[in-house]
Design a protein around this motif. Structure first.
Motif, PDB file in Angstrom:
ATOM      1  N   HIS A 128       0.838  -1.204   0.000  1.00  0.00           N
ATOM      2  CA  HIS A 128       0.000   0.000   0.000  1.00  0.00           C
ATOM      3  C   HIS A 128       0.876   1.258   0.000  1.00  0.00           C
ATOM      4  O   HIS A 128       0.475   2.280   0.526  1.00  0.00           O
ATOM      5  N   THR A 129       2.080   1.131  -0.571  1.00  0.00           N
ATOM      6  CA  THR A 129       3.127   2.164  -0.620  1.00  0.00           C
ATOM      7  C   THR A 129       3.830   2.298   0.730  1.00  0.00           C
ATOM      8  O   THR A 129       3.414   1.710   1.729  1.00  0.00           O
ATOM      9  N   MET A 130       4.869   3.120   0.750  1.00  0.00           N
ATOM     10  CA  MET A 130       5.573   3.379   1.994  1.00  0.00           C
ATOM     11  C   MET A 130       4.923   4.519   2.766  1.00  0.00           C
ATOM     12  O   MET A 130       4.696   4.435   3.965  1.00  0.00           O
ATOM     13  N   ASN A 131       4.603   5.610   2.077  1.00  0.00           N
ATOM     14  CA  ASN A 131       4.154   6.830   2.741  1.00  0.00           C
ATOM     15  C   ASN A 131       2.707   7.188   2.446  1.00  0.00           C
ATOM     16  O   ASN A 131       2.317   8.335   2.604  1.00  0.00           O
ATOM     17  N   HIS A 132       1.931   6.206   1.988  1.00  0.00           N
ATOM     18  CA  HIS A 132       0.501   6.414   1.742  1.00  0.00           C
ATOM     19  C   HIS A 132       0.288   7.533   0.727  1.00  0.00           C
ATOM     20  O   HIS A 132      -0.408   8.524   0.971  1.00  0.00           O
ATOM     21  N   ILE A 133       0.851   7.338  -0.459  1.00  0.00           N
ATOM     22  CA  ILE A 133       0.815   8.335  -1.524  1.00  0.00           C
ATOM     23  C   ILE A 133      -0.141   7.885  -2.627  1.00  0.00           C
ATOM     24  O   ILE A 133       0.001   6.788  -3.174  1.00  0.00           O
ATOM     25  N   GLY A 134      -1.105   8.720  -2.968  1.00  0.00           N
ATOM     26  CA  GLY A 134      -1.982   8.427  -4.094  1.00  0.00           C
ATOM     27  C   GLY A 134      -1.234   8.603  -5.409  1.00  0.00           C
ATOM     28  O   GLY A 134      -0.231   9.320  -5.485  1.00  0.00           O
ATOM     29  N   ASN A 135      -1.703   7.937  -6.465  1.00  0.00           N
ATOM     30  CA  ASN A 135      -0.999   7.954  -7.754  1.00  0.00           C
ATOM     31  C   ASN A 135       0.495   7.699  -7.553  1.00  0.00           C
ATOM     32  O   ASN A 135       1.346   8.485  -7.988  1.00  0.00           O
ATOM     33  N   PRO A 136       0.855   6.621  -6.902  1.00  0.00           N
ATOM     34  CA  PRO A 136       2.233   6.457  -6.415  1.00  0.00           C
ATOM     35  C   PRO A 136       3.259   6.244  -7.510  1.00  0.00           C
ATOM     36  O   PRO A 136       2.990   5.553  -8.505  1.00  0.00           O
ATOM     37  N   PRO A 137       4.442   6.810  -7.336  1.00  0.00           N
ATOM     38  CA  PRO A 137       5.565   6.485  -8.232  1.00  0.00           C
ATOM     39  C   PRO A 137       6.066   5.083  -7.953  1.00  0.00           C
ATOM     40  O   PRO A 137       5.737   4.473  -6.922  1.00  0.00           O
ATOM     41  N   PHE A 162      -1.737  -5.214  -4.457  1.00  0.00           N
ATOM     42  CA  PHE A 162      -1.524  -3.783  -4.242  1.00  0.00           C
ATOM     43  C   PHE A 162      -2.870  -3.072  -4.214  1.00  0.00           C
ATOM     44  O   PHE A 162      -3.800  -3.451  -4.929  1.00  0.00           O
ATOM     45  N   ARG A 163      -2.968  -2.063  -3.375  1.00  0.00           N
ATOM     46  CA  ARG A 163      -4.103  -1.132  -3.386  1.00  0.00           C
ATOM     47  C   ARG A 163      -3.566   0.286  -3.364  1.00  0.00           C
ATOM     48  O   ARG A 163      -2.699   0.624  -2.555  1.00  0.00           O
ATOM     49  N   LEU A 168      -6.762   6.276  -5.266  1.00  0.00           N
ATOM     50  CA  LEU A 168      -6.455   7.281  -6.279  1.00  0.00           C
ATOM     51  C   LEU A 168      -5.394   6.716  -7.224  1.00  0.00           C
ATOM     52  O   LEU A 168      -4.259   6.473  -6.821  1.00  0.00           O
ATOM     53  N   TYR A 169      -5.766   6.510  -8.488  1.00  0.00           N
ATOM     54  CA  TYR A 169      -4.891   5.852  -9.445  1.00  0.00           C
ATOM     55  C   TYR A 169      -4.922   6.578 -10.785  1.00  0.00           C
ATOM     56  O   TYR A 169      -5.759   7.459 -11.028  1.00  0.00           O
ATOM     57  N   SER A 170      -4.006   6.197 -11.649  1.00  0.00           N
ATOM     58  CA  SER A 170      -3.926   6.747 -13.002  1.00  0.00           C
ATOM     59  C   SER A 170      -3.310   5.689 -13.901  1.00  0.00           C
ATOM     60  O   SER A 170      -2.783   4.677 -13.423  1.00  0.00           O
ATOM     61  N   THR A 171      -3.352   5.946 -15.189  1.00  0.00           N
ATOM     62  CA  THR A 171      -2.686   5.035 -16.120  1.00  0.00           C
ATOM     63  C   THR A 171      -1.212   4.904 -15.764  1.00  0.00           C
ATOM     64  O   THR A 171      -0.649   3.807 -15.795  1.00  0.00           O
ATOM     65  N   GLN A 172      -0.592   6.019 -15.391  1.00  0.00           N
ATOM     66  CA  GLN A 172       0.831   5.990 -15.047  1.00  0.00           C
ATOM     67  C   GLN A 172       1.090   5.144 -13.803  1.00  0.00           C
ATOM     68  O   GLN A 172       2.053   4.368 -13.759  1.00  0.00           O
ATOM     69  N   SER A 173       0.248   5.255 -12.781  1.00  0.00           N
ATOM     70  CA  SER A 173       0.489   4.471 -11.563  1.00  0.00           C
ATOM     71  C   SER A 173       0.316   2.980 -11.830  1.00  0.00           C
ATOM     72  O   SER A 173       1.031   2.158 -11.262  1.00  0.00           O
ATOM     73  N   LEU A 184       0.549  -9.628  -8.847  1.00  0.00           N
ATOM     74  CA  LEU A 184      -0.499 -10.416  -9.478  1.00  0.00           C
ATOM     75  C   LEU A 184      -1.767  -9.606  -9.689  1.00  0.00           C
ATOM     76  O   LEU A 184      -2.457  -9.772 -10.695  1.00  0.00           O
ATOM     77  N   TYR A 185      -2.081  -8.705  -8.744  1.00  0.00           N
ATOM     78  CA  TYR A 185      -3.359  -8.006  -8.837  1.00  0.00           C
ATOM     79  C   TYR A 185      -3.291  -6.633  -8.173  1.00  0.00           C
ATOM     80  O   TYR A 185      -2.414  -6.328  -7.368  1.00  0.00           O
ATOM     81  N   ASP A 186      -4.282  -5.823  -8.525  1.00  0.00           N
ATOM     82  CA  ASP A 186      -4.566  -4.559  -7.855  1.00  0.00           C
ATOM     83  C   ASP A 186      -6.031  -4.579  -7.439  1.00  0.00           C
ATOM     84  O   ASP A 186      -6.874  -5.153  -8.140  1.00  0.00           O
ATOM     85  N   SER A 187      -6.338  -3.973  -6.305  1.00  0.00           N
ATOM     86  CA  SER A 187      -7.732  -3.872  -5.856  1.00  0.00           C
ATOM     87  C   SER A 187      -7.983  -2.445  -5.408  1.00  0.00           C
ATOM     88  O   SER A 187      -7.822  -2.112  -4.228  1.00  0.00           O
ATOM     89  N   SER A 188      -8.346  -1.594  -6.364  1.00  0.00           N
ATOM     90  CA  SER A 188      -8.551  -0.171  -6.085  1.00  0.00           C
ATOM     91  C   SER A 188      -9.777   0.393  -6.771  1.00  0.00           C
ATOM     92  O   SER A 188     -10.147   1.535  -6.496  1.00  0.00           O
ATOM     93  N   MET A 189     -10.398  -0.350  -7.669  1.00  0.00           N
ATOM     94  CA  MET A 189     -11.488   0.187  -8.474  1.00  0.00           C
ATOM     95  C   MET A 189     -12.845  -0.141  -7.845  1.00  0.00           C
ATOM     96  O   MET A 189     -13.186  -1.307  -7.650  1.00  0.00           O
ATOM     97  N   VAL A 190     -13.586   0.913  -7.567  1.00  0.00           N
ATOM     98  CA  VAL A 190     -14.906   0.776  -6.952  1.00  0.00           C
ATOM     99  C   VAL A 190     -15.937   0.482  -8.032  1.00  0.00           C
ATOM    100  O   VAL A 190     -15.892   1.037  -9.137  1.00  0.00           O
TER     101      VAL A 190
END
Length: 494
Positions: A128-137, A162-163, A168-173, A184-190
C-alpha cells in the motif's frame, strides 16, 4: 517512557494528522464500461480472464460458495491490533481453515514484527506504498515490497497484491505497478453494488468506470488482475460507501444499523450471482475509544454469516483468485487446494523461532528474539526479527545497511510448510496441527471486550511479558500523550 509507549503515541499522532486517514468514502456509481470488449475465446485462464457477472468455469451461482474478502488498509501496529484480532481470530471456514484476511500495508508507522505475526497466522500481506501516496511512483510501490519482505518476514513471492492509497490511481500508476513484474493483482477500483462483477484481468482495459482515478490512454496491462471493490448500499438501495461502512448515509452510527446494512448487501450477493462481497476496512475507526459500535457490528456480521450459511468462505484475495483458476462447486470446495490452509506451528515440542508465531503454544511469542529499533530523527519505531538497519527503511533506501547478523527470508519462503529461522539463516520443520472443521484454530492474544460478544481470548500476552490489563493501561497512557486537538481530529469520522 518505554519505547512501546513512544511507538503508540507516534502512531496515534500519525493517525490524527491523516497519515492513516479514512479513504474511499461514498462514491458515485461505477457501472460497466460500454467501451470494454474482451473475447473469452482468446482471453483464457490462467493468464487472462474477461470481466463477467457469471461464475468462472460455467458453474451455477447457487451451487458455488459465497466468498467474502475482509481487507484492511494502512499501517499495522499495536494501536490497531486489538481490532484486527477481534475480527479474525474466532472463526473457521466450512473446510476447517481459519478465516483469512488481506492487509494492504503502508510501511510508515508500521511495526514490522506485527506484520510478521499476521503473515505467520495465515493472512495475506499486500502493499500500500511506503508513505501512503496516491498515484504512487514506482519507488513507493517497490519500496514497500522490499521493506515488508526484509523486515516483516513476508516472502517476496507472497507479496502479490496492491491497493492505491485513497483509491487514487492513473494510467501511469498502473504502469508503475505493472513495470515491476512481481504483482499479481490490484484492488482499487470501486464498482456499483448493483453491477455484480467477478475479478478479471486488465488485458483489455477497465471493465468499470474509473470513478476514483483516471484510466485515459493505453490502459492495458496483460495478466494483471483487477479485484473490484463493490460499494455497500443502504437498505433503501442508495449508496452508503465503499470502505468503512456507516449505519446509513444520514442516521446516527449504530451497530444495529451497520449490521442491517451489511446483511442487506450480503443477501444481494448470495441470492444473486454470488459475486464476491468485500468488507473493506481501516481498523482505526473501529478502535474502542472512537466508534466501538463499528467493531461490534463487524463481529456480529461475521458470526452471522458463519452460523447461518454453511457455504460462506472468508478468504484472502489470493485465495479468491486461486479458486477462480480452479473453480469447484460448494462440495468440491471443501477439498479445493485454493482454499486450503496450514495451521501455524504450535506444539510444546517445538523450538522457539522468531517468526511471529507462538510455536510452543504456551502463550509466548518470540521471547527475547525480536529487536526494537528506534530512529528519533525519522520519527520511526518498530520491532523486527531481522535486526535493526542503520536507519528506518524509506523511499530512497528501503533496505538500509546493517550490521545485524540476522538473515532475510528467501524470496520463495520455505518449502513443505517449513519455517524460516532468521537467527540460524535456514528453514526448520516444526510440528503443526491439522485443520479440523469447526475447531477454533488457536487461542488468540488478548483484545478488547465487546458487550454481547464472546471474546474467547486467553490471557496469553504479546511477547509473553504483559497481561491484558497492562496492555490496556499502556494504550490509555499513550492516548494521554496525544494533544487534545490532534486527538479530536483522530476521533472525527472522515
Amino acid at each position: 517512557m518505554s519505547l512501546k509507549l513512544i511507538r503508540l503515541a507516534a502512531a496515534l499522532l500519525a493517525l490524527s494528522s491523516g497519515v492513516l486517514a479514512q479513504e474511499g468514502g461514498a462514491t458515485g456509481p461505477s457501472t460497466l464500461n460500454p467501451s470494454y470488449k474482451c473475447d473469452p475465446t482468446t482471453c483464457v485462464m490462467p493468464k487472462c480472464y474477461c470481466a463477467s457477472s457469471n461464475p468462472p468455469g460455467g458453474l451455477t451461482p447457487a451451487k458455488i460458495p459465497q466468498f467474502i474478502t475482509l481487507t484492511f488498509d494502512d499501517a499495522v501496529n499495536s494501536v490497531v491490533e486489538p481490532v484486527i484480532y477481534n475480527l479474525t481470530n474466532y472463526h473457521v471456514n466450512p473446510n476447517g481453515c481459519p478465516l483469512a484476511a488481506t492487509f494492504f500495508v503502508s510501511t510508515q508507522w508500521t511495526d514490522y514484527w506485527r506484520v510478521q505475526k499476521l503473515y505467520g497466522n495465515g493472512h495475506e500481506i499486500a502493499c500500500h506504498t511506503m508513505n501512503h501516496i496516491g498515484n504512487p511512483p514506482v519507488e513507493e510501490i517497490q519500496g514497500s515490497q522490499i521493506a515488508l519482505n526484509h523486515y516483516g518476514g513476508v516472502p517476496k513471492n507472497s507479496l502479490l497484491g496492491f491497493r492505491h492509497p485513497f483509491l487514487l490511481y492513473s494510467t501511469q500508476s498502473y504502469q508503475n505497478l505493472a513495470s515491476l513484474g512481481t504483482f499479481l493483482y490490484d484492488s482499487s477500483m470501486v464498482v456499483e453494488a448493483n453491477t455484480p462483477i467477478w475479478p478479471y484481468t486488465l488485458d483489455f482495459g477497465p471493465a468499470i468506470g474509473c470513478v476514483t482515478g483516471s484510466c485515459t490512454g493505453n490502459f492495458s496491462f496483460p495478466g494483471l488482475w483487477s479485484i473490484p471493490m463493490p460499494n455497500l448500499n443502504n437498505p433503501d438501495d442508495t449508496i452508503n460507501t465503499s470502505m468503512d461502512p456507516l449505519a446509513t448515509a444520514t442516521a446516527p452510527l449504530t451497530s444495529d444499523g451497520i449490521l442491517a446494512m451489511l446483511k442487506f448487501n450480503f443477501l444481494k450477493h448470495y441470492n444473486g450471482q454470488r459475486t464476491p462481497m468485500g468488507l473493506f476496512l481501516h481498523a482505526t475507526p473501529a478502535l474502542p475509544t472512537i466508534e466501538p459500535q463499528r467493531l461490534t457490528a463487524y463481529m456480529q456480521f461475521i458470526s452471522w454469516t458463519q452460523s447461518t450459511y454453511p457455504d460462506v468462505y472468508w478468504v484472502t484475495n489470493q485465495q479468491l483468485l486461486a479458486w477462480m483458476r480452479n473453480p469447484t462447486d460448494t462440495q468440491g470446495s471443501l477439498t479445493n487446494p485454493a482454499l486450503g490452509c496450514t495451521i501455524a506451528a504450535r506444539d510444546p515440542s517445538n523450538a522457539e523461532v522468531c517468526d511471529g508465531v507462538d510455536n510452543k503454544g504456551d502463550g509466548n511469542i518470540d521471547i527475547g528474539l525480536t529487536e526494537s529499533c528506534s530512529y528519533m530523527d525519522q520519527n520511526a519505531y518498530f520491532s523486527s526479527c531481522f535486526g535493526c538497519p542503520s536507519k528506518a527503511p524509506n523511499v530512497s533506501d528501503p533496505n538500509p545497511s546493517t550490521t545485524s547478523t540476522r538473515h532475510f527470508i528467501p524470496d520463495a519462503g520455505c518449502p513443505n510448510a517449513g519455517t524460516w529461522d532468521p537467527v540460524a539463516g535456514q528453514c526448520v520443520n516444526l510440528k503443526r496441527k491439522v485443520a479440523v472443521a469447526g475447531e477454533a484454530p488457536f487461542n488468540p492474544p488478548p483484545g478488547i471486550q465487546i458487550p454481547g460478544i464472546s471474546n474467547q481470548s486467553s490471557t496469553s500476552p504479546s511477547q509473553g511479558s504483559k497481561s491484558a490489563a497492562a496492555s490496556r493501561f499502556d494504550f490509555s497512557l499513550a492516548l494521554a500523550l496525544v494533544p487534545a486537538a490532534a486527538f479530536a481530529l483522530l476521533t472525527r469520522h472522515a
